[in-house]
Design a protein around this motif. Structure first.
Motif, PDB file in Angstrom:
ATOM      1  N   PRO A  93      53.678  68.814  29.925  1.00 42.80           N
ATOM      2  CA  PRO A  93      52.995  70.055  29.541  1.00 42.80           C
ATOM      3  C   PRO A  93      51.478  69.988  29.661  1.00 42.80           C
ATOM      4  N   LYS A  94      50.915  68.795  29.729  1.00 43.38           N
ATOM      5  CA  LYS A  94      49.473  68.697  29.913  1.00 43.38           C
ATOM      6  C   LYS A  94      49.090  68.977  31.362  1.00 43.38           C
ATOM      7  N   ALA A  95      49.927  68.525  32.294  1.00 44.23           N
ATOM      8  CA  ALA A  95      49.680  68.772  33.715  1.00 44.23           C
ATOM      9  C   ALA A  95      50.121  70.171  34.130  1.00 44.23           C
ATOM     10  N   TYR A  96      51.171  70.687  33.475  1.00 39.16           N
ATOM     11  CA  TYR A  96      51.710  72.020  33.768  1.00 39.16           C
ATOM     12  C   TYR A  96      51.752  72.827  32.466  1.00 39.16           C
ATOM     13  N   PRO A  97      50.609  73.257  31.966  1.00 38.02           N
ATOM     14  CA  PRO A  97      50.571  73.876  30.638  1.00 38.02           C
ATOM     15  C   PRO A  97      50.959  75.347  30.585  1.00 38.02           C
ATOM     16  N   VAL A  98      50.929  76.026  31.702  1.00 39.77           N
ATOM     17  CA  VAL A  98      51.159  77.470  31.699  1.00 39.77           C
ATOM     18  C   VAL A  98      52.641  77.766  31.953  1.00 39.77           C
ATOM     19  N   ILE A 134      64.032  90.287  18.216  1.00 39.50           N
ATOM     20  CA  ILE A 134      65.017  90.713  19.213  1.00 39.50           C
ATOM     21  C   ILE A 134      65.453  89.536  20.068  1.00 39.50           C
ATOM     22  N   ALA A 135      64.494  88.754  20.523  1.00 37.44           N
ATOM     23  CA  ALA A 135      64.778  87.594  21.373  1.00 37.44           C
ATOM     24  C   ALA A 135      63.578  86.669  21.331  1.00 37.44           C
ATOM     25  N   ALA A 136      63.779  85.438  21.795  1.00 36.75           N
ATOM     26  CA  ALA A 136      62.669  84.479  21.790  1.00 36.75           C
ATOM     27  C   ALA A 136      62.910  83.362  22.793  1.00 36.75           C
ATOM     28  N   ILE A 137      61.798  82.824  23.280  1.00 40.36           N
ATOM     29  CA  ILE A 137      61.771  81.610  24.074  1.00 40.36           C
ATOM     30  C   ILE A 137      61.105  80.523  23.223  1.00 40.36           C
ATOM     31  N   TYR A 138      61.755  79.369  23.110  1.00 43.43           N
ATOM     32  CA  TYR A 138      61.211  78.239  22.365  1.00 43.43           C
ATOM     33  C   TYR A 138      60.676  77.207  23.376  1.00 43.43           C
ATOM     34  N   ALA A 139      59.427  76.811  23.220  1.00 43.10           N
ATOM     35  CA  ALA A 139      58.880  75.708  23.999  1.00 43.10           C
ATOM     36  C   ALA A 139      58.743  74.506  23.066  1.00 43.10           C
ATOM     37  N   SER A 140      59.619  73.528  23.229  1.00 47.53           N
ATOM     38  CA  SER A 140      59.638  72.346  22.360  1.00 47.53           C
ATOM     39  C   SER A 140      58.968  71.197  23.102  1.00 47.53           C
ATOM     40  N   LEU A 141      57.736  70.897  22.711  1.00 52.24           N
ATOM     41  CA  LEU A 141      56.946  69.905  23.437  1.00 52.24           C
ATOM     42  C   LEU A 141      56.942  68.533  22.793  1.00 52.24           C
ATOM     43  N   ASP A 142      57.613  68.386  21.659  1.00 51.92           N
ATOM     44  CA  ASP A 142      57.586  67.099  20.959  1.00 51.92           C
ATOM     45  C   ASP A 142      58.718  67.086  19.939  1.00 51.92           C
ATOM     46  N   THR A 143      58.890  65.952  19.276  1.00 57.92           N
ATOM     47  CA  THR A 143      59.807  65.853  18.138  1.00 57.92           C
ATOM     48  C   THR A 143      59.051  65.211  16.982  1.00 57.92           C
ATOM     49  N   ASP A 144      59.536  65.459  15.756  1.00 58.21           N
ATOM     50  CA  ASP A 144      58.900  64.838  14.599  1.00 58.21           C
ATOM     51  C   ASP A 144      59.489  63.455  14.355  1.00 58.21           C
ATOM     52  N   LEU A 145      59.165  62.866  13.212  1.00 58.08           N
ATOM     53  CA  LEU A 145      59.635  61.513  12.916  1.00 58.08           C
ATOM     54  C   LEU A 145      61.144  61.439  12.746  1.00 58.08           C
ATOM     55  N   MET A 146      61.773  62.592  12.476  1.00 56.64           N
ATOM     56  CA  MET A 146      63.233  62.639  12.348  1.00 56.64           C
ATOM     57  C   MET A 146      63.891  63.115  13.638  1.00 56.64           C
ATOM     58  N   PHE A 147      63.115  63.138  14.716  1.00 58.01           N
ATOM     59  CA  PHE A 147      63.586  63.551  16.043  1.00 58.01           C
ATOM     60  C   PHE A 147      64.022  65.015  16.086  1.00 58.01           C
ATOM     61  N   VAL A 167      51.248  76.866  26.863  1.00 57.34           N
ATOM     62  CA  VAL A 167      51.997  76.219  25.785  1.00 57.34           C
ATOM     63  C   VAL A 167      51.303  74.965  25.277  1.00 57.34           C
ATOM     64  N   TYR A 168      50.575  74.294  26.153  1.00 57.91           N
ATOM     65  CA  TYR A 168      49.857  73.072  25.745  1.00 57.91           C
ATOM     66  C   TYR A 168      48.745  73.412  24.749  1.00 57.91           C
ATOM     67  N   GLU A 169      47.932  74.420  25.077  1.00 58.67           N
ATOM     68  CA  GLU A 169      46.849  74.803  24.179  1.00 58.67           C
ATOM     69  C   GLU A 169      47.394  75.420  22.894  1.00 58.67           C
ATOM     70  N   ASP A 170      48.461  76.220  22.993  1.00 64.21           N
ATOM     71  CA  ASP A 170      49.079  76.784  21.788  1.00 64.21           C
ATOM     72  C   ASP A 170      49.591  75.678  20.876  1.00 64.21           C
ATOM     73  N   PHE A 171      50.228  74.661  21.466  1.00 62.04           N
ATOM     74  CA  PHE A 171      50.770  73.562  20.672  1.00 62.04           C
ATOM     75  C   PHE A 171      49.659  72.833  19.920  1.00 62.04           C
ATOM     76  N   LYS A 172      48.592  72.497  20.619  1.00 62.08           N
ATOM     77  CA  LYS A 172      47.497  71.773  19.970  1.00 62.08           C
ATOM     78  C   LYS A 172      46.866  72.607  18.856  1.00 62.08           C
ATOM     79  N   ARG A 173      46.713  73.893  19.116  1.00 63.95           N
ATOM     80  CA  ARG A 173      46.076  74.765  18.130  1.00 63.95           C
ATOM     81  C   ARG A 173      46.949  74.950  16.895  1.00 63.95           C
ATOM     82  N   LEU A 174      48.251  75.093  17.097  1.00 63.97           N
ATOM     83  CA  LEU A 174      49.151  75.400  15.990  1.00 63.97           C
ATOM     84  C   LEU A 174      49.651  74.160  15.260  1.00 63.97           C
ATOM     85  N   HIS A 175      49.850  73.061  16.001  1.00 65.15           N
ATOM     86  CA  HIS A 175      50.445  71.860  15.402  1.00 65.15           C
ATOM     87  C   HIS A 175      49.435  70.752  15.153  1.00 65.15           C
TER      88      HIS A 175
END
Length: 218
Positions: free
Chosen positions: A95-100, A117-130, A178-186
């Motif tokens: 996601p860092k090389a292909y962030p869009v 109504i609907a959603a797309i989930y972009a899961s870029l990582d897992t937590d300590l519990m996977f 998604v890369y910038e959103d992830f860093k900003r939100l997480h």
């Protein structure tokens, strides 16, 4: 943060022909596009290949709800009365090389007052519990476009991309970093390789999903 446009039939057919010419999870050498899913593969019952159903207790209902369809030579995923999420893992996606992330969707039917109504989930990582750490991009029937809802311990952050049901039957394209959103939100860097992507449509909803494509930031 995001961009969108209504797809005309001519433009949609032209782009879809280009997408269909490559293999899923492969990159265009010329314009550096990574196709995460183009719905070219399907199983005997029409369920998309390489996808899993998350609710095993309603496995058959989920498979009935999601079907690969073809319109004017273009493949897409049709969701009807799903209420359950399907996921695609093991994507070779940095996601860092292909962030869009770009995708298209078309709402056909939604019960009045449906929030998500609907959603797309972009899961870029897992937590300590996977457990996947994700950002959820939502088509909402009630919340204004651009609404951000912070996630909690067991829920991801949500960004409303489309709002309402006035544009039923029209294709829309979404474009998010998604890369910038992830860093900003997480508040941390994602994993070197994304965990996967997921799709959900609410009960009573009929909606179509087109190809999901990742590309470098410009």
């Amino acid at each position: 943060m995001n961009g969108r446009m209504v797809w005309s039939a001519v433009a949609l057919a032209s782009v879809a022909l280009c997408v269909g010419a490559v293999t899923t999870e492969s990159a265009y050498a010329e314009n550096q596009v990574l196709v995460l899913e183009d719905f070219q593969g399907k199983e005997a019952d029409g369920f998309p290949s390489s996808w899993d159903h998350e609710n095993q207790r309603s496995h058959s209902k989920g498979r009935d709800a999601y079907k690969v369809q073809t319109e004017n030579g273009v493949n897409f995923l049709s969701a009807k009365d799903a209420g359950q999420r399907i996921k695609k893992k093991k994507i070779d996606w940095d996601p860092k090389a292909y962030p869009v992330l770009t995708w298209r969707w078309r709402l056909l039917k939604a019960p009045a007052g449906t929030d998500q109504i609907a959603a797309i989930y972009a899961s870029l990582d897992t937590d300590l519990m996977f457990i996947p750490v994700f950002t959820k991009y939502v088509w909402s029937g009630t919340k204004p476009e651009g609404t951000l809802t912070e996630g909690g311990m067991f829920s991801g952050s949500e960004i409303v991309m489309q709002s309402g049901t006035k544009d039923v039957g029209q294709w829309f394209e979404e474009r998010v970093n998604v890369y910038e959103d992830f860093k900003r939100l997480h508040q941390h860097e994602p994993a070197p390789k994304a965990w996967g992507i997921s799709i959900i449509a609410a009960p009573g909803v009929e909606i179509d999903f087109g190809s999901l494509v990742a590309s470098p930031a410009k």
